[in-house]
Design a protein around this motif. Structure first.
Motif, PDB file in Angstrom:
ATOM      1  N   GLU A  17       0.827  -1.212   0.000  1.00 46.87           N
ATOM      2  CA  GLU A  17       0.000   0.000   0.000  1.00 46.87           C
ATOM      3  C   GLU A  17       0.863   1.266   0.000  1.00 46.87           C
ATOM      4  OE1 GLU A  17      -3.927   1.827   2.206  1.00 46.87           O
ATOM      5  OE2 GLU A  17      -2.835   0.200   3.173  1.00 46.87           O
ATOM      6  N   ARG A  18       1.937   1.270   0.766  1.00 43.64           N
ATOM      7  CA  ARG A  18       2.860   2.425   0.769  1.00 43.64           C
ATOM      8  C   ARG A  18       3.515   2.597  -0.597  1.00 43.64           C
ATOM      9  NH1 ARG A  18       3.638   0.300   5.751  1.00 43.64           N
ATOM     10  NH2 ARG A  18       5.464  -0.898   5.108  1.00 43.64           N
ATOM     11  N   ASP A  19       3.930   1.501  -1.200  1.00 44.68           N
ATOM     12  CA  ASP A  19       4.555   1.573  -2.526  1.00 44.68           C
ATOM     13  C   ASP A  19       3.574   2.131  -3.566  1.00 44.68           C
ATOM     14  OD1 ASP A  19       6.900   0.532  -1.496  1.00 44.68           O
ATOM     15  OD2 ASP A  19       6.594  -1.476  -2.327  1.00 44.68           O
ATOM     16  N   LEU A  20       2.320   1.697  -3.509  1.00 41.48           N
ATOM     17  CA  LEU A  20       1.329   2.195  -4.456  1.00 41.48           C
ATOM     18  C   LEU A  20       1.027   3.676  -4.220  1.00 41.48           C
ATOM     19  CD1 LEU A  20      -1.111  -0.838  -4.634  1.00 41.48           C
ATOM     20  CD2 LEU A  20       0.440  -0.038  -6.429  1.00 41.48           C
ATOM     21  N   ALA A  21       0.977   4.086  -2.961  1.00 39.25           N
ATOM     22  CA  ALA A  21       0.758   5.507  -2.651  1.00 39.25           C
ATOM     23  C   ALA A  21       1.930   6.337  -3.158  1.00 39.25           C
ATOM     24  CB  ALA A  21       0.562   5.691  -1.148  1.00 39.25           C
ATOM     25  N   ASP A  22       3.141   5.825  -2.992  1.00 42.24           N
ATOM     26  CA  ASP A  22       4.321   6.527  -3.515  1.00 42.24           C
ATOM     27  C   ASP A  22       4.272   6.620  -5.036  1.00 42.24           C
ATOM     28  OD1 ASP A  22       5.272   6.807  -0.933  1.00 42.24           O
ATOM     29  OD2 ASP A  22       6.762   5.200  -1.111  1.00 42.24           O
ATOM     30  N   PHE A  23       3.863   5.532  -5.689  1.00 41.12           N
ATOM     31  CA  PHE A  23       3.724   5.529  -7.146  1.00 41.12           C
ATOM     32  C   PHE A  23       2.715   6.582  -7.591  1.00 41.12           C
ATOM     33  CE2 PHE A  23       1.108   4.130 -10.736  1.00 41.12           C
ATOM     34  CZ  PHE A  23       2.055   4.200 -11.747  1.00 41.12           C
ATOM     35  N   LEU A  24       1.591   6.652  -6.902  1.00 39.85           N
ATOM     36  CA  LEU A  24       0.561   7.623  -7.260  1.00 39.85           C
ATOM     37  C   LEU A  24       1.084   9.048  -7.107  1.00 39.85           C
ATOM     38  CD1 LEU A  24      -2.312   8.079  -8.185  1.00 39.85           C
ATOM     39  CD2 LEU A  24      -3.044   7.897  -5.806  1.00 39.85           C
ATOM     40  N   ALA A  25       1.824   9.302  -6.046  1.00 37.47           N
ATOM     41  CA  ALA A  25       2.412  10.636  -5.847  1.00 37.47           C
ATOM     42  C   ALA A  25       3.394  10.966  -6.974  1.00 37.47           C
ATOM     43  CB  ALA A  25       3.098  10.712  -4.490  1.00 37.47           C
ATOM     44  N   LEU A  26       4.212  10.002  -7.355  1.00 40.37           N
ATOM     45  CA  LEU A  26       5.159  10.227  -8.449  1.00 40.37           C
ATOM     46  C   LEU A  26       4.427  10.462  -9.772  1.00 40.37           C
ATOM     47  CD1 LEU A  26       7.863   7.545  -7.608  1.00 40.37           C
ATOM     48  CD2 LEU A  26       8.127  10.033  -7.505  1.00 40.37           C
ATOM     49  N   ALA A  27       3.372   9.692 -10.017  1.00 42.41           N
ATOM     50  CA  ALA A  27       2.597   9.864 -11.246  1.00 42.41           C
ATOM     51  C   ALA A  27       1.945  11.249 -11.272  1.00 42.41           C
ATOM     52  CB  ALA A  27       1.533   8.774 -11.363  1.00 42.41           C
ATOM     53  N   ALA A  28       1.455  11.701 -10.125  1.00 39.44           N
ATOM     54  CA  ALA A  28       0.823  13.020 -10.056  1.00 39.44           C
ATOM     55  C   ALA A  28       1.833  14.132 -10.331  1.00 39.44           C
ATOM     56  CB  ALA A  28       0.173  13.215  -8.688  1.00 39.44           C
ATOM     57  N   ALA A  29       3.081  13.944  -9.918  1.00 34.75           N
ATOM     58  CA  ALA A  29       4.124  14.941 -10.182  1.00 34.75           C
ATOM     59  C   ALA A  29       4.627  14.846 -11.628  1.00 34.75           C
ATOM     60  CB  ALA A  29       5.289  14.749  -9.214  1.00 34.75           C
ATOM     61  N   TRP A  30       4.686  13.635 -12.156  1.00 33.70           N
ATOM     62  CA  TRP A  30       5.192  13.404 -13.502  1.00 33.70           C
ATOM     63  C   TRP A  30       4.186  13.852 -14.572  1.00 33.70           C
ATOM     64  CZ3 TRP A  30       3.289  10.193 -17.391  1.00 33.70           C
ATOM     65  CH2 TRP A  30       4.155   9.910 -18.442  1.00 33.70           C
ATOM     66  N   GLY A  31       2.908  13.612 -14.314  1.00 32.11           N
ATOM     67  CA  GLY A  31       1.863  13.846 -15.297  1.00 32.11           C
ATOM     68  C   GLY A  31       1.858  15.229 -15.928  1.00 32.11           C
ATOM     69  N   PRO A  32       1.837  16.296 -15.139  1.00 34.07           N
ATOM     70  CA  PRO A  32       1.765  17.630 -15.746  1.00 34.07           C
ATOM     71  C   PRO A  32       2.959  17.952 -16.658  1.00 34.07           C
ATOM     72  CG  PRO A  32       1.233  17.746 -13.424  1.00 34.07           C
ATOM     73  CD  PRO A  32       1.713  16.353 -13.701  1.00 34.07           C
ATOM     74  N   LYS A  33       4.085  17.368 -16.376  1.00 33.33           N
ATOM     75  CA  LYS A  33       5.286  17.631 -17.179  1.00 33.33           C
ATOM     76  C   LYS A  33       5.268  16.887 -18.513  1.00 33.33           C
ATOM     77  CE  LYS A  33       7.974  18.162 -12.997  1.00 33.33           C
ATOM     78  NZ  LYS A  33       8.895  17.514 -12.096  1.00 33.33           N
ATOM     79  N   HIS A  34       4.575  15.752 -18.552  1.00 29.49           N
ATOM     80  CA  HIS A  34       4.653  14.893 -19.730  1.00 29.49           C
ATOM     81  C   HIS A  34       3.309  14.653 -20.423  1.00 29.49           C
ATOM     82  CE1 HIS A  34       8.830  13.948 -18.802  1.00 29.49           C
ATOM     83  NE2 HIS A  34       8.439  13.881 -17.544  1.00 29.49           N
ATOM     84  N   LEU A  35       2.224  14.802 -19.703  1.00 25.98           N
ATOM     85  CA  LEU A  35       0.910  14.522 -20.280  1.00 25.98           C
ATOM     86  C   LEU A  35       0.089  15.781 -20.541  1.00 25.98           C
ATOM     87  CD1 LEU A  35      -0.085  11.463 -18.076  1.00 25.98           C
ATOM     88  CD2 LEU A  35       0.924  11.451 -20.359  1.00 25.98           C
ATOM     89  N   HIS A  36       0.570  16.891 -20.038  1.00 30.76           N
ATOM     90  CA  HIS A  36      -0.060  18.196 -20.215  1.00 30.76           C
ATOM     91  C   HIS A  36      -1.551  18.141 -19.884  1.00 30.76           C
ATOM     92  CE1 HIS A  36       3.805  19.319 -21.767  1.00 30.76           C
ATOM     93  NE2 HIS A  36       3.737  18.330 -22.641  1.00 30.76           N
ATOM     94  N   ASP A  37      -2.412  18.365 -20.856  1.00 27.76           N
ATOM     95  CA  ASP A  37      -3.856  18.444 -20.609  1.00 27.76           C
ATOM     96  C   ASP A  37      -4.474  17.113 -20.179  1.00 27.76           C
ATOM     97  OD1 ASP A  37      -3.768  21.106 -21.334  1.00 27.76           O
ATOM     98  OD2 ASP A  37      -4.371  20.729 -23.412  1.00 27.76           O
TER      99      ASP A  37
END
Length: 53
Positions: A17-37
């Protein structure tokens, strides 16, 4: 068959569960830089799928 105490299973699942929460946080930070809209819908979908409460 794999056997181990229930307390160990709880510990392992807590780690997952901690690993998945960390993944979600990383995805949330990565998304705006690479997925834009598309970032918000992708992160929202990941949040729903992972259902970390």
């Amino acid at each position: 068959m794999i056997e181990f105490p229930a307390i160990e299973l709880r510990r392992l699942l807590g780690g997952v569960e901690r690993d998945l929460a960390d993944f979600l946080a990383l995805a949330a930070a990565w998304g705006p830089k690479h997925l834009h809209d598309h970032s918000a819908p992708v992160v929202a979908a990941l949040t729903r799928v992972l259902d970390l409460g």
